[in-house]
Design an enzyme around this catalytic site. Sequence first.
Site, short mmCIF file in Angstrom:
data_model
loop_
_atom_site.label_atom_id
_atom_site.label_comp_id
_atom_site.label_asym_id
_atom_site.label_seq_id
_atom_site.Cartn_x
_atom_site.Cartn_y
_atom_site.Cartn_z
CG ASP A 36 32.75 23.23 57.02
OD1 ASP A 36 31.53 23.22 57.20
OD2 ASP A 36 33.31 24.00 56.22
CD GLU A 37 35.87 24.59 62.86
OE1 GLU A 37 34.62 24.52 62.79
OE2 GLU A 37 36.50 25.65 62.69
CE LYS A 71 30.61 25.42 64.08
NZ LYS A 71 31.60 25.43 62.99
N GLY A 103 26.31 24.46 58.09
CA GLY A 103 25.92 23.10 57.72
C GLY A 103 26.42 22.14 58.78
CG HIS A 104 25.51 22.11 62.55
ND1 HIS A 104 26.80 22.54 62.66
CD2 HIS A 104 24.76 23.02 63.19
CE1 HIS A 104 26.82 23.67 63.34
NE2 HIS A 104 25.59 24.00 63.65
CB THR A 105 26.97 16.29 58.77
OG1 THR A 105 27.15 17.19 57.68
CG2 THR A 105 26.45 14.97 58.23
CD GLN A 134 28.59 30.84 59.65
OE1 GLN A 134 28.20 31.62 60.49
NE2 GLN A 134 27.77 30.03 59.01
CB THR A 180 27.01 20.52 55.15
OG1 THR A 180 28.20 20.12 55.81
CG2 THR A 180 25.87 19.62 55.54
CB THR A 230 27.82 25.40 48.62
OG1 THR A 230 29.08 25.14 49.23
CG2 THR A 230 27.23 26.65 49.21
N GLY A 231 28.02 21.97 48.77
CA GLY A 231 28.61 20.82 48.07
C GLY A 231 29.99 21.12 47.51
NE ARG A 232 31.20 26.98 48.28
CZ ARG A 232 31.40 28.20 48.79
NH1 ARG A 232 32.11 29.08 48.12
NH2 ARG A 232 30.91 28.52 49.97
CG LEU A 267 43.57 11.32 65.71
CD1 LEU A 267 44.55 12.48 65.55
CD2 LEU A 267 43.74 10.67 67.08
CG ASP A 268 38.48 9.14 61.84
OD1 ASP A 268 38.33 10.19 62.51
OD2 ASP A 268 37.75 8.84 60.88
P1 IMP Z 1 28.63 33.79 53.70
O1 IMP Z 1 28.58 33.39 55.14
O2 IMP Z 1 27.67 33.05 52.82
O3 IMP Z 1 28.55 35.28 53.52
O4 IMP Z 1 30.10 33.38 53.14
C1 IMP Z 1 31.27 34.04 53.60
C2 IMP Z 1 32.42 33.06 53.76
O5 IMP Z 1 32.16 32.19 54.87
C3 IMP Z 1 32.65 32.14 52.56
O6 IMP Z 1 34.03 31.87 52.45
C4 IMP Z 1 31.91 30.86 52.96
O7 IMP Z 1 32.41 29.74 52.29
C5 IMP Z 1 32.22 30.83 54.45
N1 IMP Z 1 31.24 30.08 55.22
C6 IMP Z 1 30.01 30.48 55.59
N2 IMP Z 1 29.41 29.55 56.34
C7 IMP Z 1 30.28 28.54 56.49
C8 IMP Z 1 30.25 27.30 57.20
O8 IMP Z 1 29.29 26.94 57.90
N3 IMP Z 1 31.37 26.52 57.09
C9 IMP Z 1 32.47 26.92 56.39
N4 IMP Z 1 32.54 28.07 55.73
C10 IMP Z 1 31.46 28.87 55.78
#
Ligand code: IMP
Length: 433
Positions: free
Chosen positions: A13-14, A16, A40-42, A223, A303, A305-307, A336-337
Amino acid sequence: MPALVLIGAQWGDEGKGKATDQLGGLVDYVVKFNGGNNAGHTVVVGDETYALHLLPSGILSPGCIPVIGNGVVIDLAVLFQEIDGLEARGVDTSRLVVSADAHVIPSYNRVLDRVTERFLGSRKIGTTGRGIGPTYADKMNRVGIRVQDLFDEKILRQKVEGALTLKNHVLVKVYNRKAVTADSVVEELLGYVERLQPMVRDTGLLLSTALHEGRTVLLEGGQATLLDVDHGTYPFVTSSSATSGGACTGSGIPPNRIDKVIAVVKAYTTRVGEGPFPTELTGDGQDGVDGERLRTVGHEFGTTTGRPRRCGWYDAVIARYAARVNGVTDFVLTKLDVLTGWDTIPVCVAYEVDGKRFDEMPMTQTDFHHATPVYEYFAGWTEDISQARTFEDLPENAQRYIRALEQMSGAPFSSVGVGPDREQTLALRDLLR
Ligand code: IMP
Protein backbone atom coordinates in the site's frame (compact mmCIF):
# COMPACT_ATOMS: atom_id res chain seq x y z
CA MET A 1 15.77 0.69 -21.29
CA PRO A 2 14.21 -2.75 -21.70
CA ALA A 3 13.08 -4.16 -18.31
CA LEU A 4 12.13 -2.27 -15.15
CA VAL A 5 10.93 -3.80 -11.90
CA LEU A 6 8.63 -1.85 -9.61
CA ILE A 7 8.06 -3.18 -6.10
CA GLY A 8 6.91 -2.01 -2.66
CA ALA A 9 9.60 -1.34 -0.06
CA GLN A 10 7.50 -1.74 3.10
CA TRP A 11 4.39 -3.81 3.93
CA GLY A 12 2.36 -2.83 0.86
CA ASP A 13 0.00 0.00 0.00
CA GLU A 14 2.88 2.37 -0.72
CA GLY A 15 1.10 3.80 -3.76
CA LYS A 16 2.51 1.46 -6.40
CA GLY A 17 -0.64 1.85 -8.49
CA LYS A 18 0.02 5.52 -9.16
CA ALA A 19 3.70 4.91 -9.92
CA THR A 20 2.93 2.05 -12.30
CA ASP A 21 0.22 4.02 -13.94
CA GLN A 22 2.60 6.93 -14.52
CA LEU A 23 5.22 4.65 -16.03
CA GLY A 24 2.56 2.66 -17.89
CA GLY A 25 2.26 5.45 -20.44
CA LEU A 26 5.97 5.12 -21.23
CA VAL A 27 6.31 1.35 -21.46
CA ASP A 28 5.02 -1.28 -23.88
CA TYR A 29 4.15 -4.07 -21.42
CA VAL A 30 3.10 -4.05 -17.75
CA VAL A 31 3.45 -7.46 -16.13
CA LYS A 32 1.96 -8.56 -12.82
CA PHE A 33 4.35 -11.24 -11.60
CA ASN A 34 3.08 -12.35 -8.16
CA GLY A 35 0.07 -12.41 -5.88
CA GLY A 36 -3.55 -12.33 -6.91
CA ASN A 37 -6.62 -10.40 -5.90
CA ASN A 38 -5.15 -9.81 -2.44
CA ALA A 39 -3.54 -6.71 -3.97
CA GLY A 40 -5.28 -3.40 -4.21
CA HIS A 41 -4.17 -0.60 -6.47
CA THR A 42 -6.06 2.66 -6.36
CA VAL A 43 -5.42 4.67 -9.48
CA VAL A 44 -6.84 8.15 -9.99
CA VAL A 45 -7.13 9.31 -13.60
CA GLY A 46 -8.78 12.71 -13.92
CA ASP A 47 -12.06 12.51 -12.01
CA GLU A 48 -12.17 8.74 -12.07
CA THR A 49 -10.87 6.47 -9.31
CA TYR A 50 -10.17 2.85 -10.19
CA ALA A 51 -9.63 0.17 -7.56
CA LEU A 52 -7.88 -2.77 -9.17
CA HIS A 53 -7.20 -5.99 -7.31
CA LEU A 54 -6.06 -8.44 -9.91
CA LEU A 55 -5.55 -6.64 -13.20
CA PRO A 56 -2.17 -4.95 -13.77
CA SER A 57 -2.61 -1.18 -13.54
CA GLY A 58 -1.18 -0.90 -17.07
CA ILE A 59 -4.69 -1.84 -18.19
CA LEU A 60 -5.53 1.88 -17.96
CA SER A 61 -2.76 2.98 -20.34
CA PRO A 62 -4.03 2.79 -23.92
CA GLY A 63 -0.67 2.00 -25.60
CA CYS A 64 0.37 -0.68 -23.17
CA ILE A 65 -0.12 -4.46 -23.12
CA PRO A 66 -1.08 -5.71 -19.62
CA VAL A 67 0.19 -9.19 -18.80
CA ILE A 68 -0.76 -11.54 -15.96
CA GLY A 69 2.43 -13.57 -15.53
CA ASN A 70 2.99 -17.19 -14.52
CA GLY A 71 3.75 -16.18 -10.91
CA VAL A 72 0.21 -14.92 -10.33
CA VAL A 73 -2.71 -16.85 -8.84
CA ILE A 74 -5.99 -16.00 -10.55
CA ASP A 75 -9.52 -15.97 -9.19
CA LEU A 76 -11.32 -16.21 -12.52
CA ALA A 77 -14.59 -14.79 -11.19
CA VAL A 78 -12.72 -11.69 -10.02
CA LEU A 79 -10.79 -11.43 -13.28
CA PHE A 80 -13.98 -11.20 -15.31
CA GLN A 81 -15.72 -8.95 -12.78
CA GLU A 82 -12.85 -6.46 -13.04
CA ILE A 83 -12.80 -6.67 -16.82
CA ASP A 84 -16.57 -6.11 -17.00
CA GLY A 85 -16.36 -3.23 -14.51
CA LEU A 86 -13.70 -1.45 -16.56
CA GLU A 87 -15.45 -2.09 -19.87
CA ALA A 88 -18.64 -0.60 -18.41
CA ARG A 89 -16.65 2.58 -17.73
CA GLY A 90 -15.30 2.67 -21.26
CA VAL A 91 -11.84 1.19 -20.60
CA ASP A 92 -10.64 -1.10 -23.39
CA THR A 93 -9.38 -4.35 -21.82
CA SER A 94 -8.95 -6.32 -25.04
CA ARG A 95 -5.12 -6.18 -24.89
CA LEU A 96 -4.93 -8.25 -21.70
CA VAL A 97 -2.72 -11.33 -21.93
CA VAL A 98 -2.74 -14.18 -19.38
CA SER A 99 0.01 -16.77 -18.85
CA ALA A 100 -0.90 -20.40 -19.54
CA ASP A 101 1.23 -21.31 -16.50
CA ALA A 102 -0.49 -19.06 -13.96
CA HIS A 103 -2.40 -20.97 -11.30
CA VAL A 104 -6.12 -20.51 -10.73
CA ILE A 105 -7.73 -20.17 -7.30
CA PRO A 106 -10.36 -22.92 -7.05
CA SER A 107 -13.32 -22.14 -4.78
CA TYR A 108 -12.21 -24.72 -2.18
CA ASN A 109 -9.07 -22.67 -1.50
CA ARG A 110 -11.08 -19.58 -0.61
CA VAL A 111 -12.99 -21.67 1.91
CA LEU A 112 -9.78 -23.18 3.27
CA ASP A 113 -8.09 -19.77 3.63
CA ARG A 114 -10.91 -18.49 5.84
CA VAL A 115 -11.44 -21.59 7.95
CA THR A 116 -7.70 -21.98 8.52
CA GLU A 117 -7.47 -18.42 9.80
CA ARG A 118 -10.35 -19.06 12.18
CA PHE A 119 -8.73 -22.28 13.30
CA LEU A 120 -5.45 -20.48 14.02
CA GLY A 121 -7.19 -18.07 16.42
CA SER A 122 -4.65 -15.71 17.98
CA ARG A 123 -1.93 -17.15 15.74
CA LYS A 124 -3.77 -16.06 12.60
CA ILE A 125 -1.88 -14.27 9.79
CA GLY A 126 -4.68 -11.80 9.05
CA THR A 127 -4.89 -12.90 5.40
CA THR A 128 -7.19 -11.26 2.90
CA GLY A 129 -9.21 -14.49 2.80
CA ARG A 130 -8.99 -14.73 -0.98
CA GLY A 131 -7.48 -18.22 -1.15
CA ILE A 132 -4.02 -16.93 -2.01
CA GLY A 133 -2.03 -18.94 0.56
CA PRO A 134 -3.70 -22.32 -0.09
CA THR A 135 -3.28 -21.84 -3.85
CA TYR A 136 0.46 -21.15 -3.60
CA ALA A 137 0.73 -24.07 -1.19
CA ASP A 138 -0.96 -26.28 -3.83
CA LYS A 139 1.52 -25.01 -6.41
CA MET A 140 4.46 -26.06 -4.24
CA ASN A 141 2.75 -29.33 -3.31
CA ARG A 142 2.26 -29.94 -7.05
CA VAL A 143 -1.50 -30.27 -6.78
CA GLY A 144 -2.31 -26.84 -8.27
CA ILE A 145 -4.58 -26.14 -11.22
CA ARG A 146 -3.04 -24.04 -13.98
CA VAL A 147 -4.76 -21.93 -16.59
CA GLN A 148 -3.71 -24.36 -19.33
CA ASP A 149 -5.41 -27.26 -17.50
CA LEU A 150 -8.78 -25.68 -18.25
CA PHE A 151 -8.28 -26.40 -21.92
CA ASP A 152 -8.10 -30.18 -21.43
CA GLU A 153 -11.18 -31.37 -19.58
CA LYS A 154 -9.79 -34.83 -18.87
CA ILE A 155 -6.61 -33.46 -17.31
CA LEU A 156 -8.58 -30.82 -15.42
CA ARG A 157 -10.85 -33.44 -13.87
CA GLN A 158 -7.88 -35.62 -12.92
CA LYS A 159 -6.13 -32.70 -11.25
CA VAL A 160 -9.19 -31.47 -9.39
CA GLU A 161 -9.95 -35.00 -8.18
CA GLY A 162 -6.33 -35.38 -7.10
CA ALA A 163 -6.38 -32.15 -5.13
CA LEU A 164 -9.73 -32.93 -3.52
CA THR A 165 -8.60 -36.34 -2.27
CA LEU A 166 -6.62 -34.55 0.41
CA LYS A 167 -8.61 -31.31 0.67
CA ASN A 168 -11.89 -33.03 1.42
CA HIS A 169 -10.31 -34.92 4.30
CA VAL A 170 -9.11 -31.62 5.74
CA LEU A 171 -12.39 -29.81 5.10
CA VAL A 172 -14.55 -32.56 6.60
CA LYS A 173 -12.41 -34.05 9.34
CA VAL A 174 -10.46 -31.03 10.57
CA TYR A 175 -12.79 -28.13 9.85
CA ASN A 176 -16.13 -29.88 9.99
CA ARG A 177 -17.22 -28.48 6.62
CA LYS A 178 -19.01 -30.15 3.71
CA ALA A 179 -16.95 -32.06 1.14
CA VAL A 180 -16.63 -30.42 -2.27
CA THR A 181 -17.46 -32.41 -5.40
CA ALA A 182 -15.02 -32.51 -8.30
CA ASP A 183 -17.97 -32.03 -10.68
CA SER A 184 -18.92 -28.67 -9.20
CA VAL A 185 -15.33 -27.37 -9.36
CA VAL A 186 -14.75 -28.62 -12.90
CA GLU A 187 -18.05 -27.19 -14.06
CA GLU A 188 -17.29 -23.78 -12.58
CA LEU A 189 -13.82 -23.65 -14.12
CA LEU A 190 -14.99 -24.85 -17.54
CA GLY A 191 -17.54 -22.04 -17.50
CA TYR A 192 -14.69 -19.53 -17.99
CA VAL A 193 -12.94 -21.26 -20.87
CA GLU A 194 -14.66 -19.48 -23.73
CA ARG A 195 -13.78 -16.00 -22.47
CA LEU A 196 -10.38 -16.94 -21.13
CA GLN A 197 -8.90 -18.87 -24.04
CA PRO A 198 -8.31 -15.93 -26.43
CA MET A 199 -6.25 -14.12 -23.75
CA VAL A 200 -3.94 -17.00 -22.93
CA ARG A 201 -0.38 -17.02 -24.27
CA ASP A 202 3.10 -18.30 -23.56
CA THR A 203 3.89 -15.02 -21.82
CA GLY A 204 7.54 -15.91 -21.13
CA LEU A 205 8.10 -16.23 -24.87
CA LEU A 206 6.02 -13.13 -25.60
CA LEU A 207 8.05 -11.00 -23.19
CA SER A 208 11.39 -12.37 -24.27
CA THR A 209 10.55 -11.61 -27.91
CA ALA A 210 9.42 -8.12 -26.91
CA LEU A 211 12.73 -7.48 -25.11
CA HIS A 212 14.71 -8.70 -28.13
CA GLU A 213 12.78 -6.21 -30.22
CA GLY A 214 13.82 -3.40 -27.86
CA ARG A 215 10.41 -2.96 -26.21
CA THR A 216 10.16 -1.73 -22.64
CA VAL A 217 8.66 -4.06 -20.05
CA LEU A 218 7.56 -2.99 -16.58
CA LEU A 219 7.31 -5.77 -13.99
CA GLU A 220 4.90 -4.72 -11.30
CA GLY A 221 5.11 -6.41 -7.88
CA GLY A 222 2.05 -7.01 -5.72
CA GLN A 223 2.33 -6.66 -1.91
CA ALA A 224 5.86 -5.65 -0.88
CA THR A 225 9.32 -6.55 0.40
CA LEU A 226 8.35 -7.26 4.02
CA LEU A 227 5.43 -9.42 2.88
CA ASP A 228 7.70 -11.55 0.65
CA VAL A 229 7.57 -15.22 1.63
CA ASP A 230 11.38 -15.45 1.80
CA HIS A 231 12.52 -11.96 2.76
CA GLY A 232 9.54 -10.64 4.70
CA THR A 233 8.50 -10.89 8.33
CA TYR A 234 7.73 -14.61 8.09
CA PRO A 235 5.26 -16.10 8.96
CA PHE A 236 3.31 -12.82 8.78
CA VAL A 237 3.75 -12.56 5.04
CA THR A 238 1.94 -13.36 1.84
CA SER A 239 2.76 -16.61 0.02
CA SER A 240 4.52 -15.27 -3.04
CA SER A 241 7.80 -13.61 -4.01
CA ALA A 242 7.12 -9.90 -3.87
CA THR A 243 10.75 -8.80 -4.20
CA SER A 244 12.69 -8.15 -7.41
CA GLY A 245 13.84 -11.78 -7.62
CA GLY A 246 10.19 -12.78 -7.93
CA ALA A 247 9.93 -10.56 -11.00
CA CYS A 248 12.14 -13.04 -12.86
CA THR A 249 10.59 -16.30 -11.68
CA GLY A 250 7.08 -14.86 -11.96
CA SER A 251 7.47 -13.68 -15.54
CA GLY A 252 10.13 -15.80 -17.22
CA ILE A 253 12.46 -12.81 -17.76
CA PRO A 254 16.07 -13.63 -16.75
CA PRO A 255 17.88 -11.54 -14.10
CA ASN A 256 20.44 -10.15 -16.54
CA ARG A 257 17.67 -8.44 -18.51
CA ILE A 258 16.56 -6.29 -15.55
CA ASP A 259 17.90 -2.76 -15.87
CA LYS A 260 16.26 -0.91 -13.03
CA VAL A 261 14.59 -1.74 -9.76
CA ILE A 262 12.25 0.98 -8.58
CA ALA A 263 10.96 0.70 -5.01
CA VAL A 264 7.93 2.64 -3.87
CA VAL A 265 8.22 3.82 -0.27
CA LYS A 266 5.69 5.82 1.73
CA ALA A 267 6.83 8.87 3.76
CA TYR A 268 5.54 6.94 6.81
CA THR A 269 4.73 3.23 7.28
CA THR A 270 1.54 1.16 7.22
CA ARG A 271 0.69 -2.48 7.59
CA VAL A 272 -2.52 -4.55 7.25
CA GLY A 273 -2.91 -7.84 9.04
CA GLU A 274 -0.91 -9.25 11.91
CA GLY A 275 2.82 -9.28 12.60
CA PRO A 276 5.61 -7.13 14.06
CA PHE A 277 5.84 -3.42 13.20
CA PRO A 278 8.45 -1.52 15.26
CA THR A 279 7.36 2.06 14.49
CA GLU A 280 3.62 1.38 14.89
CA LEU A 281 1.71 4.15 16.67
CA THR A 282 -0.91 2.69 19.00
CA GLY A 283 -2.45 3.20 22.42
CA ASP A 284 -4.36 5.95 24.17
CA GLY A 285 -1.57 8.52 24.43
CA GLN A 286 0.02 10.82 21.85
CA ASP A 287 1.16 7.82 19.79
CA GLY A 288 -2.45 6.71 19.38
CA VAL A 289 -3.47 10.23 18.33
CA ASP A 290 -0.64 10.43 15.78
CA GLY A 291 -1.47 6.97 14.43
CA GLU A 292 -5.14 7.89 14.03
CA ARG A 293 -4.18 11.13 12.29
CA LEU A 294 -1.95 9.31 9.78
CA ARG A 295 -4.78 6.86 9.12
CA THR A 296 -7.41 9.55 8.62
CA VAL A 297 -5.36 12.05 6.63
CA GLY A 298 -3.69 9.29 4.57
CA HIS A 299 -7.01 7.39 4.01
CA GLU A 300 -5.28 4.29 5.29
CA PHE A 301 -7.99 1.68 4.86
CA GLY A 302 -7.41 -1.50 2.83
CA THR A 303 -8.42 -1.32 -0.85
CA THR A 304 -9.21 -5.03 -0.85
CA THR A 305 -10.71 -5.71 2.57
CA GLY A 306 -11.51 -2.19 3.87
CA ARG A 307 -9.59 -2.96 7.08
CA PRO A 308 -8.02 0.05 8.88
CA ARG A 309 -4.28 -0.02 8.27
CA ARG A 310 -1.88 0.07 11.19
CA CYS A 311 0.18 3.28 10.93
CA GLY A 312 3.62 4.40 12.08
CA TRP A 313 6.63 6.60 11.29
CA TYR A 314 9.13 6.08 8.47
CA ASP A 315 11.53 3.25 9.19
CA ALA A 316 14.93 3.70 7.52
CA VAL A 317 16.12 0.26 8.64
CA ILE A 318 13.37 -1.25 6.51
CA ALA A 319 14.15 1.04 3.59
CA ARG A 320 17.84 0.05 3.69
CA TYR A 321 16.84 -3.62 3.88
CA ALA A 322 14.54 -3.19 0.86
CA ALA A 323 17.34 -1.43 -1.02
CA ARG A 324 19.68 -4.34 -0.33
CA VAL A 325 17.33 -7.27 -0.95
CA ASN A 326 15.88 -5.85 -4.16
CA GLY A 327 18.95 -4.06 -5.55
CA VAL A 328 16.95 -0.84 -5.61
CA THR A 329 18.21 1.71 -8.14
CA ASP A 330 15.52 4.32 -7.43
CA PHE A 331 13.09 5.04 -4.63
CA VAL A 332 9.77 6.70 -5.36
CA LEU A 333 8.65 8.48 -2.18
CA THR A 334 4.87 8.76 -1.81
CA LYS A 335 2.29 10.61 0.31
CA LEU A 336 4.61 13.28 1.71
CA ASP A 337 1.58 15.63 1.91
CA VAL A 338 0.08 13.45 4.68
CA LEU A 339 2.87 14.62 7.01
CA THR A 340 1.99 18.31 6.65
CA GLY A 341 1.15 19.98 9.97
CA TRP A 342 3.29 18.04 12.45
CA ASP A 343 5.73 20.11 14.55
CA THR A 344 8.32 17.39 14.49
CA ILE A 345 8.46 14.19 12.51
CA PRO A 346 10.24 11.18 14.02
CA VAL A 347 12.18 8.84 11.71
CA CYS A 348 13.41 5.45 12.86
CA VAL A 349 17.12 5.22 12.07
CA ALA A 350 17.97 2.01 13.96
CA TYR A 351 16.47 -0.46 16.45
CA GLU A 352 17.28 -1.31 19.98
CA VAL A 353 16.84 -4.87 21.19
CA ASP A 354 17.60 -5.64 24.83
CA GLY A 355 19.94 -2.66 25.02
CA LYS A 356 21.80 -3.54 21.80
CA ARG A 357 21.66 -1.27 18.74
CA PHE A 358 20.78 -2.74 15.32
CA ASP A 359 21.46 -0.64 12.22
CA GLU A 360 20.34 -3.50 9.97
CA MET A 361 17.33 -5.81 10.19
CA PRO A 362 17.88 -8.25 13.06
CA MET A 363 18.61 -11.80 11.92
CA THR A 364 15.90 -13.49 14.00
CA GLN A 365 12.15 -13.13 14.26
CA THR A 366 12.48 -12.97 18.04
CA ASP A 367 14.76 -9.92 17.89
CA PHE A 368 12.55 -8.19 15.33
CA HIS A 369 9.50 -8.73 17.55
CA HIS A 370 11.36 -7.03 20.41
CA ALA A 371 12.86 -4.21 18.38
CA THR A 372 12.08 -0.70 19.58
CA PRO A 373 12.81 2.24 17.28
CA VAL A 374 15.71 4.65 17.76
CA TYR A 375 14.27 7.93 16.49
CA GLU A 376 15.80 11.04 14.97
CA TYR A 377 13.48 14.05 14.95
CA PHE A 378 12.97 16.38 12.00
CA ALA A 379 11.29 19.80 11.99
CA GLY A 380 7.91 19.68 10.24
CA TRP A 381 6.11 22.18 7.97
CA THR A 382 2.63 23.66 7.91
CA GLU A 383 2.42 24.93 4.32
CA ASP A 384 0.10 23.09 1.90
CA ILE A 385 2.47 21.17 -0.38
CA SER A 386 -0.15 19.52 -2.59
CA GLN A 387 0.33 22.19 -5.28
CA ALA A 388 4.13 21.90 -5.35
CA ARG A 389 5.44 20.72 -8.70
CA THR A 390 9.20 21.02 -8.22
CA PHE A 391 11.49 20.22 -5.32
CA GLU A 392 12.18 23.95 -4.93
CA ASP A 393 8.43 24.60 -4.44
CA LEU A 394 8.59 22.65 -1.16
CA PRO A 395 9.14 24.35 2.20
CA GLU A 396 12.70 24.06 3.44
CA ASN A 397 11.82 21.59 6.20
CA ALA A 398 10.09 19.27 3.72
CA GLN A 399 13.19 19.43 1.50
CA ARG A 400 15.37 18.58 4.50
CA TYR A 401 13.10 15.66 5.44
CA ILE A 402 13.37 14.20 1.92
CA ARG A 403 17.15 14.66 1.74
CA ALA A 404 17.57 13.04 5.16
CA LEU A 405 15.43 10.04 4.21
CA GLU A 406 17.32 9.66 0.95
CA GLN A 407 20.65 9.68 2.76
CA MET A 408 19.63 6.96 5.20
CA SER A 409 17.62 4.72 2.84
CA GLY A 410 20.36 3.29 0.64
CA ALA A 411 19.36 4.45 -2.86
CA PRO A 412 18.53 7.74 -4.66
CA PHE A 413 14.99 9.16 -4.56
CA SER A 414 13.66 9.79 -8.06
CA SER A 415 10.32 11.34 -7.29
CA VAL A 416 8.10 12.55 -4.47
CA GLY A 417 4.31 12.29 -4.36
CA VAL A 418 2.36 15.17 -2.82
CA GLY A 419 -1.20 13.99 -3.59
CA PRO A 420 -3.16 11.21 -5.31
CA ASP A 421 -3.36 12.74 -8.79
CA ARG A 422 -0.94 11.94 -11.57
CA GLU A 423 0.24 15.56 -11.67
CA GLN A 424 0.94 15.69 -7.94
CA THR A 425 4.43 14.29 -8.37
CA LEU A 426 7.77 16.06 -8.18
CA ALA A 427 10.43 14.52 -10.38
CA LEU A 428 13.87 14.64 -8.79
CA ARG A 429 15.56 12.52 -11.46
CA ASP A 430 14.41 10.93 -14.68
CA LEU A 431 13.21 7.44 -13.79
CA LEU A 432 13.81 6.11 -17.30
CA ARG A 433 17.31 7.58 -17.62
P1 IMP B 1 -2.68 -13.06 1.93
O1 IMP B 1 -1.82 -12.44 0.88
O2 IMP B 1 -4.16 -12.87 1.71
O3 IMP B 1 -2.32 -14.49 2.21
O4 IMP B 1 -2.37 -12.28 3.32
C1 IMP B 1 -1.11 -12.40 3.97
C2 IMP B 1 -0.68 -11.07 4.57
O5 IMP B 1 -0.35 -10.15 3.52
C3 IMP B 1 -1.76 -10.37 5.41
O6 IMP B 1 -1.11 -9.67 6.45
C4 IMP B 1 -2.36 -9.37 4.43
O7 IMP B 1 -2.96 -8.29 5.09
C5 IMP B 1 -1.11 -8.96 3.66
N1 IMP B 1 -1.41 -8.46 2.32
C6 IMP B 1 -1.72 -9.19 1.23
N2 IMP B 1 -1.87 -8.39 0.16
C7 IMP B 1 -1.63 -7.13 0.55
C8 IMP B 1 -1.58 -5.87 -0.11
O8 IMP B 1 -1.78 -5.74 -1.33
N3 IMP B 1 -1.29 -4.79 0.68
C9 IMP B 1 -1.01 -4.91 2.00
N4 IMP B 1 -1.02 -6.07 2.65
C10 IMP B 1 -1.32 -7.17 1.94
